[in-house]
Design an enzyme around this catalytic site. Structure first.
Site, PDB file in Angstrom:
ATOM      1  N   HIS A 157       0.743  -1.210   0.093  1.00 32.06           N
ATOM      2  CA  HIS A 157      -0.139   0.016  -0.053  1.00 32.06           C
ATOM      3  C   HIS A 157       0.866   1.314  -0.009  1.00 32.06           C
ATOM      4  O   HIS A 157       0.365   2.276  -0.229  1.00 32.06           O
ATOM      5  CB  HIS A 157      -0.856  -0.066   1.131  1.00 32.06           C
ATOM      6  N   HIS A 213       5.492   6.341   6.784  1.00 38.43           N
ATOM      7  CA  HIS A 213       5.269   5.967   5.494  1.00 38.43           C
ATOM      8  C   HIS A 213       4.699   7.461   4.698  1.00 38.43           C
ATOM      9  O   HIS A 213       4.491   8.312   5.333  1.00 38.43           O
ATOM     10  CB  HIS A 213       4.337   4.888   5.693  1.00 38.43           C
ATOM     11  N   HIS A 216       2.248   9.057   1.641  1.00 44.10           N
ATOM     12  CA  HIS A 216       0.885   8.969   0.473  1.00 44.10           C
ATOM     13  C   HIS A 216       1.127  10.082  -0.623  1.00 44.10           C
ATOM     14  O   HIS A 216       1.839  11.087  -0.275  1.00 44.10           O
ATOM     15  CB  HIS A 216      -0.244   9.561   1.324  1.00 44.10           C
ATOM     16  N   HIS A 229       3.616  10.184   6.995  1.00 44.73           N
ATOM     17  CA  HIS A 229       2.958  10.097   8.307  1.00 44.73           C
ATOM     18  C   HIS A 229       4.077   9.373   9.267  1.00 44.73           C
ATOM     19  O   HIS A 229       4.381   8.087   9.162  1.00 44.73           O
ATOM     20  CB  HIS A 229       1.786   9.161   8.169  1.00 44.73           C
ATOM     21  N   THR A 245      -5.809   6.543   8.478  1.00 50.06           N
ATOM     22  CA  THR A 245      -6.439   6.839   6.884  1.00 50.06           C
ATOM     23  C   THR A 245      -6.338   5.667   5.995  1.00 50.06           C
ATOM     24  O   THR A 245      -6.620   5.732   4.824  1.00 50.06           O
ATOM     25  CB  THR A 245      -5.512   8.018   6.195  1.00 50.06           C
ATOM     26  N   THR A 246      -6.166   4.470   6.622  1.00 53.93           N
ATOM     27  CA  THR A 246      -6.378   3.000   5.829  1.00 53.93           C
ATOM     28  C   THR A 246      -7.114   2.210   6.823  1.00 53.93           C
ATOM     29  O   THR A 246      -7.194   2.460   7.988  1.00 53.93           O
ATOM     30  CB  THR A 246      -4.908   2.714   5.725  1.00 53.93           C
TER      31      THR A 246
HETATM   32 ZN   LIG Z   1      -0.641   7.341   6.529  1.00 55.72          ZN
END
Ligand SMILES: [Zn+2]
Length: 271
Positions: free
Chosen positions: A110, A135, A137, A154, A221-222
């Protein structure tokens, strides 16, 4: 015939052999069972979800019962921060303590995730949260007055009692980000791939010099979109080069959840 009588009728050395073989077989089956359970557990833990299409963000809530809050939650992330609606300032500044640390970088299917070993901590409202991983985005999930950025990091922190606090660092394109170069120089290309970062990662050097931020309560957010996550969004973006951004986008061209309703949540200015 009872086991004891059968045992008595056998030569002692044959008994030993039989018992040994039985034990070995039992151990082998136990090991197999563990393998199957592990495979099953990871399948249960991670149903397939994506950012677009039939398993995209608008479908997460219906993919798995544990994901329901992705649809029903009232304090979901990310959000668009309307600066005119920021109410007040936090009582205490956020306290950050990071040190250079060895780290592993993982392509988890992801995003690209970096896991520093003992990489530091943040303290907010008297609670210490230890850095677990960070990680990325693209584009940024957070928006400020409607503006999105090409990338966000994040930084996920966890307290001793399991609560989460996430720092969001926004990126604009410009100079090469030296703090990220050990990660971006060798991104793991395949989902599931993991390797040690060459050298160390200094999360402190990844943050903007000006630590002014917006802080509020939101969610992951996942999936599973769990709420009660303390968010700290840095106001000042930091720089990443076009080349670094392109290297990430070659692996993940779009991995951002759309902004969610604020629902009257309080957003404070923090230092
Ligand atoms: Zn994130």
């Amino acid at each position: 015939m009872g086991a004891a009588r059968r045992a008595r009728s056998l030569h002692p050395s044959r008994i030993t052999t039989t018992v040994t073989i039985k034990m070995k077989t039992r151990i082998a089956f136990a090991a197999l069972g563990t393998l199957f359970c592990t495979a099953l557990a990871s399948a249960v833990e991670a149903p397939h979800w994506t950012y677009q299409g039939k398993t995209g963000a608008s479908h997460w809530a219906s993919l798995e019962s544990d994901y329901a809050v992705c649809g029903t939650g009232q304090r979901q992330s990310p959000i668009n921060i309307e600066t005119r609606k920021v109410t007040g300032t936090t009582a205490q500044p956020v306290s950050l303590a990071y040190a250079p640390a060895s780290a592993e970088v993982i392509n988890n299917g992801h995003t690209i995730q970096v896991e520093p070993a003992n990489g530091g901590a943040l303290t907010i409202d008297g609670v210490e949260y230890k850095l677990a991983q960070f990680h990325f985005h693209t584009p940024s999930e957070e928006r400020i007055d409607g503006k999105s950025y090409p990338l966000v990091a994040h930084l996920v922190h966890k307290s001793a009692d399991g609560k989460l606090a996430v720092i969001a660092v926004l990126f604009r394109t410009g100079k090469t980000n030296a703090a990220l170069q050990p990660v971006f120089a060798a991104l793991p290309g395949k989902a599931g791939a993991r390797h040690a970062v060459d050298g160390t990662i200094d999360v402190g050097a990844l943050l903007p010099a000006n630590r002014d931020n917006y802080t509020f309560i939101g969610s992951l957010t996942t999936p599973p979109c769990s709420e009660d996550v303390r968010w700290v969004v840095m106001k000042t973006p930091v720089s990443i080069s076009q080349k670094q951004l392109a290297a990430f986008r070659k692996l993940y061209s779009m991995n951002a959840r759309p902004v969610q309703a604020v629902n009257g949540r309080e957003i404070q200015a923090g230092k």
